[in-house]
Design an enzyme around this catalytic site. Structure first.
Site, PDB file in Angstrom:
ATOM      1  N   ASP A  50      29.131  43.332  43.545  1.00 11.96           N
ATOM      2  CA  ASP A  50      29.123  42.596  44.815  1.00 11.96           C
ATOM      3  C   ASP A  50      29.125  43.520  46.032  1.00 11.96           C
ATOM      4  OD1 ASP A  50      31.725  43.528  44.400  1.00 11.96           O
ATOM      5  OD2 ASP A  50      32.502  41.554  43.894  1.00 11.96           O
ATOM      6  N   HIS A  96      39.219  35.282  40.165  1.00 10.02           N
ATOM      7  CA  HIS A  96      37.791  35.548  40.396  1.00 10.02           C
ATOM      8  C   HIS A  96      37.322  36.790  39.634  1.00 10.02           C
ATOM      9  CE1 HIS A  96      38.688  38.027  44.302  1.00 10.02           C
ATOM     10  NE2 HIS A  96      38.389  38.865  43.348  1.00 10.02           N
ATOM     11  N   GLU A 153      34.575  33.122  43.425  1.00 10.78           N
ATOM     12  CA  GLU A 153      35.863  32.508  43.748  1.00 10.78           C
ATOM     13  C   GLU A 153      36.020  31.183  42.987  1.00 10.78           C
ATOM     14  OE1 GLU A 153      37.884  34.328  45.147  1.00 10.78           O
ATOM     15  OE2 GLU A 153      37.503  34.782  47.256  1.00 10.78           O
ATOM     16  N   ASN A 168      43.400  35.204  41.993  1.00  9.91           N
ATOM     17  CA  ASN A 168      43.077  33.780  41.825  1.00  9.91           C
ATOM     18  C   ASN A 168      42.077  33.553  40.681  1.00  9.91           C
ATOM     19  OD1 ASN A 168      40.667  34.707  42.830  1.00  9.91           O
ATOM     20  ND2 ASN A 168      40.737  33.566  44.742  1.00  9.91           N
TER      21      ASN A 168
END
Ligand code: GLP
Length: 273
Positions: free
Chosen positions: A67, A139, A144, A137
């Protein structure tokens, strides 16, 4: 899923470095999927040492990072390109034109830049070994919660939690972009092998969902349960919430015993059974 619970984060980095060395030994022109964040730092430094000592080489390899932030100028110190140059590429013998991140030119449509990246990965023959970190979380890359489990490389809006978690100590007063281009979940799942690193108590909940939770978009990393060749390298702290922790340790012990036995008493093909 191979779950290796190691005592320390140093051991996690060591085992990961050995895995990369084996991969490059087996296939010098491997396509490597790379990650950013704090988790791979020790690994990158070990790989740089091994490269310096001529124990491995990236000369024939290609890399694709997961990313990149959207909206930072090329060369911006907070960009993932700058991170990769600083922490890894500048320390090893990777040819400059073989390292890729999903970058988007100032005048380019980000959706096109994402599609181009996806195509480039495909045209390079696909990723042989994909390195992953894990967001608190759940990801992977910047996928996400709520990301489609069938997603491809695209633009994602980051959660507030992720933006804050990714600020380093020196950046607390600065702002990071809230958009990024990330490989999709299906893109990641196409990799032939996946190696995920997670250390520390703040990853324990996400590790538990990854390994033992339902496969769901709320915890994107849970999709890894569907991949045939995934290795999780986690430290003690990150393993604390695993319900079947003792069993995973037992499995590793059995695998070690089996490997030792095969080494001592090689199985003879055609020896009759
Ligand atoms: C970022 C990256 C992810 C990385 C995650 C975990 O959000 N986009 O690829 O896995 O952070 O980061 P860290 O290793 O610093 O905990």
């Amino acid at each position: 899923m191979d779950i290796l619970i190691l005592e320390t984060s140093e051991q996690v980095a060591n085992v990961a470095a050995q895995r990369f060395q084996d991969q490059l030994g087996k296939k010098p022109d491997s396509v490597l999927g790379l990650a950013t964040g704090r988790s791979p730092l020790a690994l990158y430094h070990l790989l740089a040492e091994k490269c310096e000592a001529k124990e491995l080489s990236f000369q024939h390899a290609t890399s694709f990072n997961l990313d990149e932030y959207l909206g930072l100028k090329a060369g911006h110190p907070q960009s993932y390109r700058a991170y990769m140059q600083r922490e890894f590429f500048d320390q090893v013998d990777f040819p400059a034109n073989k390292t890729h991140l999903p970058e988007c030119g100032a005048d380019e449509d980000p959706a096109h830049a994402a599609e181009r990246y996806e195509r480039l990965i495909c045209d390079s023959g696909g990723v042989d070994l994909q390195l992953l970190g894990l967001g608190r979380n759940g990801h992977i890359g910047f996928n996400e919660p709520s990301s489609s489990l069938g997603s491809r490389t695209r633009v994602k809006t980051l959660t507030r939690e992720t933006v804050v978690a990714n600020l380093t100590a020196g950046e607390q007063s600065k702002a990071l972009p809230e958009l990024a281009i990330t490989m999709g979940i299906a893109t990641i799942m196409d990799a032939r092998e996946i190696l995920l690193l997670a250390c520390g108590t703040d990853k324990a909940q996400a590790v538990q969902h990854l390994v033992e939770g339902c496969v769901c978009a709320r915890w994107p990393a849970s999709i890894l349960q569907m991949h045939e060749h995934v290795t999780l390298l986690i430290d003690e702290a990150a393993s604390q919430q695993l319900e079947l922790r003792e069993y995973y340790l037992h499995v590793q012990q059995q695998k070690r015993l089996l490997t030792d036995r095969v080494r001592r008493e090689p199985v003879l093909i055609g020896a009759g059974n």
